[in-house]
Write a protein that holds these residues in place. Structure first.
Motif, mmCIF file in Angstrom:
data_model
loop_
_atom_site.group_PDB
_atom_site.id
_atom_site.type_symbol
_atom_site.label_atom_id
_atom_site.label_comp_id
_atom_site.label_asym_id
_atom_site.label_seq_id
_atom_site.Cartn_x
_atom_site.Cartn_y
_atom_site.Cartn_z
ATOM 1 N N SER A 19 0.834 -1.207 0.000
ATOM 2 C CA SER A 19 0.000 0.000 0.000
ATOM 3 C C SER A 19 0.865 1.253 0.000
ATOM 4 O O SER A 19 0.595 2.217 -0.715
ATOM 5 C CB SER A 19 -0.934 -0.001 1.210
ATOM 6 O OG SER A 19 -1.903 -1.019 1.095
ATOM 7 N N ASP A 21 -1.957 1.503 -3.253
ATOM 8 C CA ASP A 21 -3.242 2.178 -3.089
ATOM 9 C C ASP A 21 -3.188 3.359 -2.121
ATOM 10 O O ASP A 21 -4.117 4.170 -2.074
ATOM 11 C CB ASP A 21 -4.338 1.198 -2.650
ATOM 12 C CG ASP A 21 -3.976 0.400 -1.412
ATOM 13 O OD1 ASP A 21 -2.987 0.745 -0.737
ATOM 14 O OD2 ASP A 21 -4.680 -0.576 -1.105
ATOM 15 N N LEU A 22 -2.091 3.494 -1.353
ATOM 16 C CA LEU A 22 -1.904 4.669 -0.490
ATOM 17 C C LEU A 22 -0.640 5.431 -0.885
ATOM 18 O O LEU A 22 -0.085 6.168 -0.083
ATOM 19 C CB LEU A 22 -1.815 4.235 0.979
ATOM 20 C CG LEU A 22 -3.058 3.562 1.560
ATOM 21 C CD1 LEU A 22 -2.811 3.120 2.999
ATOM 22 C CD2 LEU A 22 -4.273 4.487 1.499
ATOM 23 N N ARG A 56 -0.275 8.576 -6.234
ATOM 24 C CA ARG A 56 -1.529 9.045 -6.853
ATOM 25 C C ARG A 56 -2.621 9.250 -5.824
ATOM 26 O O ARG A 56 -3.434 10.167 -5.942
ATOM 27 C CB ARG A 56 -2.004 8.051 -7.914
ATOM 28 C CG ARG A 56 -1.136 7.979 -9.142
ATOM 29 C CD ARG A 56 -1.097 9.294 -9.902
ATOM 30 N NE ARG A 56 0.042 10.122 -9.548
ATOM 31 C CZ ARG A 56 0.252 11.344 -10.018
ATOM 32 N NH1 ARG A 56 -0.609 11.885 -10.847
ATOM 33 N NH2 ARG A 56 1.311 12.034 -9.654
ATOM 34 N N PHE A 57 -2.665 8.395 -4.809
ATOM 35 C CA PHE A 57 -3.666 8.546 -3.752
ATOM 36 C C PHE A 57 -3.492 9.881 -3.039
ATOM 37 O O PHE A 57 -4.469 10.604 -2.802
ATOM 38 C CB PHE A 57 -3.543 7.397 -2.753
ATOM 39 C CG PHE A 57 -4.426 7.551 -1.536
ATOM 40 C CD1 PHE A 57 -5.776 7.260 -1.595
ATOM 41 C CD2 PHE A 57 -3.894 8.006 -0.328
ATOM 42 C CE1 PHE A 57 -6.591 7.418 -0.476
ATOM 43 C CE2 PHE A 57 -4.699 8.159 0.787
ATOM 44 C CZ PHE A 57 -6.056 7.862 0.712
ATOM 45 N N GLN A 59 -4.476 12.712 -5.676
ATOM 46 C CA GLN A 59 -5.862 12.740 -6.113
ATOM 47 C C GLN A 59 -6.852 12.820 -4.951
ATOM 48 O O GLN A 59 -7.875 13.506 -5.056
ATOM 49 C CB GLN A 59 -6.155 11.509 -6.971
ATOM 50 C CG GLN A 59 -5.378 11.494 -8.287
ATOM 51 C CD GLN A 59 -5.502 10.184 -9.041
ATOM 52 O OE1 GLN A 59 -6.234 9.270 -8.624
ATOM 53 N NE2 GLN A 59 -4.793 10.066 -10.153
ATOM 54 N N GLU A 60 -6.561 12.129 -3.860
ATOM 55 C CA GLU A 60 -7.502 12.093 -2.738
ATOM 56 C C GLU A 60 -7.218 13.165 -1.690
ATOM 57 O O GLU A 60 -8.138 13.719 -1.101
ATOM 58 C CB GLU A 60 -7.487 10.707 -2.083
ATOM 59 C CG GLU A 60 -7.883 9.574 -3.009
ATOM 60 C CD GLU A 60 -9.310 9.698 -3.497
ATOM 61 O OE1 GLU A 60 -10.158 10.205 -2.733
ATOM 62 O OE2 GLU A 60 -9.576 9.297 -4.652
ATOM 63 N N TRP A 61 -5.945 13.446 -1.444
ATOM 64 C CA TRP A 61 -5.585 14.425 -0.418
ATOM 65 C C TRP A 61 -5.358 15.817 -0.989
ATOM 66 O O TRP A 61 -5.225 16.779 -0.242
ATOM 67 C CB TRP A 61 -4.337 13.969 0.343
ATOM 68 C CG TRP A 61 -4.643 12.987 1.436
ATOM 69 C CD1 TRP A 61 -4.920 11.669 1.303
ATOM 70 C CD2 TRP A 61 -4.715 13.246 2.843
ATOM 71 N NE1 TRP A 61 -5.137 11.091 2.518
ATOM 72 C CE2 TRP A 61 -5.027 12.045 3.491
ATOM 73 C CE3 TRP A 61 -4.529 14.392 3.613
ATOM 74 C CZ2 TRP A 61 -5.163 11.941 4.870
ATOM 75 C CZ3 TRP A 61 -4.661 14.297 4.998
ATOM 76 C CH2 TRP A 61 -4.979 13.077 5.608
ATOM 77 N N GLY A 62 -5.262 15.938 -2.304
ATOM 78 C CA GLY A 62 -5.144 17.257 -2.906
ATOM 79 C C GLY A 62 -3.744 17.825 -2.972
ATOM 80 O O GLY A 62 -3.574 19.033 -3.187
ATOM 81 N N ASP A 95 0.158 18.473 -8.024
ATOM 82 C CA ASP A 95 0.621 17.517 -9.028
ATOM 83 C C ASP A 95 1.864 18.072 -9.711
ATOM 84 O O ASP A 95 1.846 18.448 -10.887
ATOM 85 C CB ASP A 95 -0.490 17.264 -10.045
ATOM 86 C CG ASP A 95 -0.231 16.015 -10.873
ATOM 87 O OD1 ASP A 95 0.813 15.369 -10.648
ATOM 88 O OD2 ASP A 95 -1.065 15.695 -11.738
ATOM 89 N N GLU A 135 0.033 19.965 4.114
ATOM 90 C CA GLU A 135 -1.415 20.064 3.867
ATOM 91 C C GLU A 135 -2.104 20.936 4.897
ATOM 92 O O GLU A 135 -3.053 21.659 4.582
ATOM 93 C CB GLU A 135 -2.026 18.648 3.852
ATOM 94 C CG GLU A 135 -3.501 18.592 3.507
ATOM 95 C CD GLU A 135 -4.412 18.571 4.733
ATOM 96 O OE1 GLU A 135 -5.629 18.730 4.566
ATOM 97 O OE2 GLU A 135 -3.889 18.393 5.854
#
Length: 462
Positions: A234, A240-241, A244-245, A248-251, A254, A290
């Motif tokens: 992961s 999966d973590l 890209r995670f 895409q998920e945490w902002g 890029d 973040e």
């Protein structure tokens, strides 16, 4: 605006119903909106995170706001979150000159000046890097072997957790090419060399010194692991973590590849930054925060320099200073707007603010820092916050309470922890419901009367 409308807007603002403010004031024809309406509309857009919209509306009444410190503050607030720090500092400075002594304005002015200076340093560094890259002639340098004169034998921490969560088989050239194609970036040769020695894991030295403060510390950042090249685990680049995670998920921006996770469990990361070098160049290493609107802090010119610069956390043992700082926070920090409001509505407990500070002082004395977990005093503070909130807002559902929880203490005013793990709150809530201390009626949560009386009694005894 008439007084009834002003009072309604004030209530919605206190209840964080900012979209209702926008909907109501936006329905008023633009030519009929007065300065007060536009100023409040700007504030509502700011609170919704729509800073461009806030700025556009506020600037329409710049002539009227010229002598209003609040107008300059709201303009500065929008500019700050748009990362236009130099302009934000000018706005906050004007607000401070018009009305000296406001703590929020003084704080935002200091932050804007710090950010503007940092932004200028980073821009100079980027321009110098781009200039140096432009004058280099292809093939003029002999490629050096990564980590020459550095032993990697004792670099990694060996543990069952590390092997299960992070370490993969050494990457093949085919896998490396596949991962690079998926990410869209060429990985540094030094990163590949380290991963061929061990593909991901937890280094023994987990801290990197910084010249600037971050959400983690004043003088360093910390990492939990270095992500391996692969998809199997992961916490690998394409797991999966992985990269890209987080983007895409945490902002996260890029602009490169996430290579290290941090102890904050997602609230900051270390990345390879390809903005100056292009997708096939040698990226810099940066820290991205973040919690501070994805603030970027430069760490190292390249990955090898970053690895060589990692040091033991023992070099940054500030537990004594941290405890003193947290004791000051719990004894003198200003409560958040919401917590202050809730305490102001209580009549059952005299000097309730002092009672809360007393409990939190005991927590800091016992733990050495200001945080709530699953211990007895933490549960008492979960109980106190829930009692205060549902006493004032009795129609609260589970979802509503979990959404508003962090506005009281976790991310409150000066009296704040700066973070929390939502799992602690849901575990506490589930436990209290299983015990029968919290009941749910028609979707609304509340303490039973006996348990509420017990919370009041414990507060009075604090």
């Amino acid at each position: 605006m008439d007084q009834a409308l002003i009072e309604q807007l004030n209530r919605w603002h206190e209840e964080d119903q900012h979209q209702r403010i926008v909907d109501l004031l936006s329905a008023v024809p633009e030519e009929e909106r007065d300065y007060e309406a536009v100023s409040r509309l700007g504030r509502a857009y700011n609170n919704l995170g729509l800073y461009e919209e806030a700025l556009n509306h506020l600037e329409k009444f710049s002539e009227f706001g010229r002598q209003d410190p609040l107008w300059h503050y709201r303009v500065g607030y929008a500019l700050y979150h748009l990362k236009r720090y130099k302009e934000a500092a000018a706005a906050f400075r004007t607000s401070d000159q018009l009305e000296t002594g406001d703590r929020d304005t003084e704080f935002m002015l200091r932050r804007s000046l710090q950010k503007a200076e940092k932004q200028q340093r980073q821009e100079r560094r980027r321009m110098e890097s781009e200039k140096a890259a432009a004058v280099e002639s292809p093939g003029s340098e002999v490629e050096e072997v990564p980590f020459t004169n550095m032993s990697l034998v004792d670099f990694w921490e060996d543990s069952e957790y590390a092997r299960e969560s992070y370490v993969s088989e050494p990457p093949t050239d085919e896998l490396i090419a596949s991962i690079e194609e998926e990410l869209g970036y060429k990985l540094p040769s030094s990163y590949i060399a380290l991963m061929k020695q061990q593909n991901g894991g937890i280094p023994k030295n987990t801290c990197f010194p910084t010249e600037e403060p971050t959400s983690w510390a004043e003088d360093h950042i910390a990492i939990t692991s270095i992500l391996g090249i692969g998809r199997e685990k992961s916490y690998s680049l394409c797991g999966d973590l992985g990269d890209r995670f987080m983007i895409q998920e945490w902002g996260y921006p890029d602009i490169g590849v996430v290579i290290c996770d941090c102890p904050s469990a997602g609230h900051d990361v270390v990345m390879l930054d390809y903005r100056a070098c292009g997708r096939d160049g040698e990226p810099e290493v940066i820290h991205v925060d973040e919690e501070d609107d994805y603030e970027i802090t430069f760490l190292a010119e390249n990955f090898e320099t970053f690895i060589r610069g990692l040091v033991s956390e023992e070099e940054f043992d500030t537990s004594g200073e941290d405890k003193e700082a947290d004791l000051y926070i719990v004894n003198h920090g200003k409560f958040s707007t919401l917590l202050e409001e809730l305490c102001g509505r209580v009549s059952e407990v005299e000097r309730i603010e002092q009672k809360i500070r007393s409990i939190c002082t005991r927590i800091v004395e016992e733990k050495g820092h200001f945080s709530f977990h699953a211990d007895e005093l933490s549960y008492l503070m979960y109980d106190v916050q829930f009692w205060l909130y549902t006493k004032s807002y009795p129609d609260t559902s589970r979802e509503q309470y979990l959404a508003v929880y962090d506005q009281m203490i976790a991310f409150g005013g000066e009296f704040r922890q700066g973070g929390y793990a939502p799992g602690w709150i849901t575990d506490w809530l589930d436990r209290r419901m299983q015990e029968g201390a919290i009941v749910q009626e028609n979707g609304r949560l509340r303490f039973t009367d006996p348990f509420a009386a017990e919370v009041v009694q414990r507060l009075q005894e604090a």
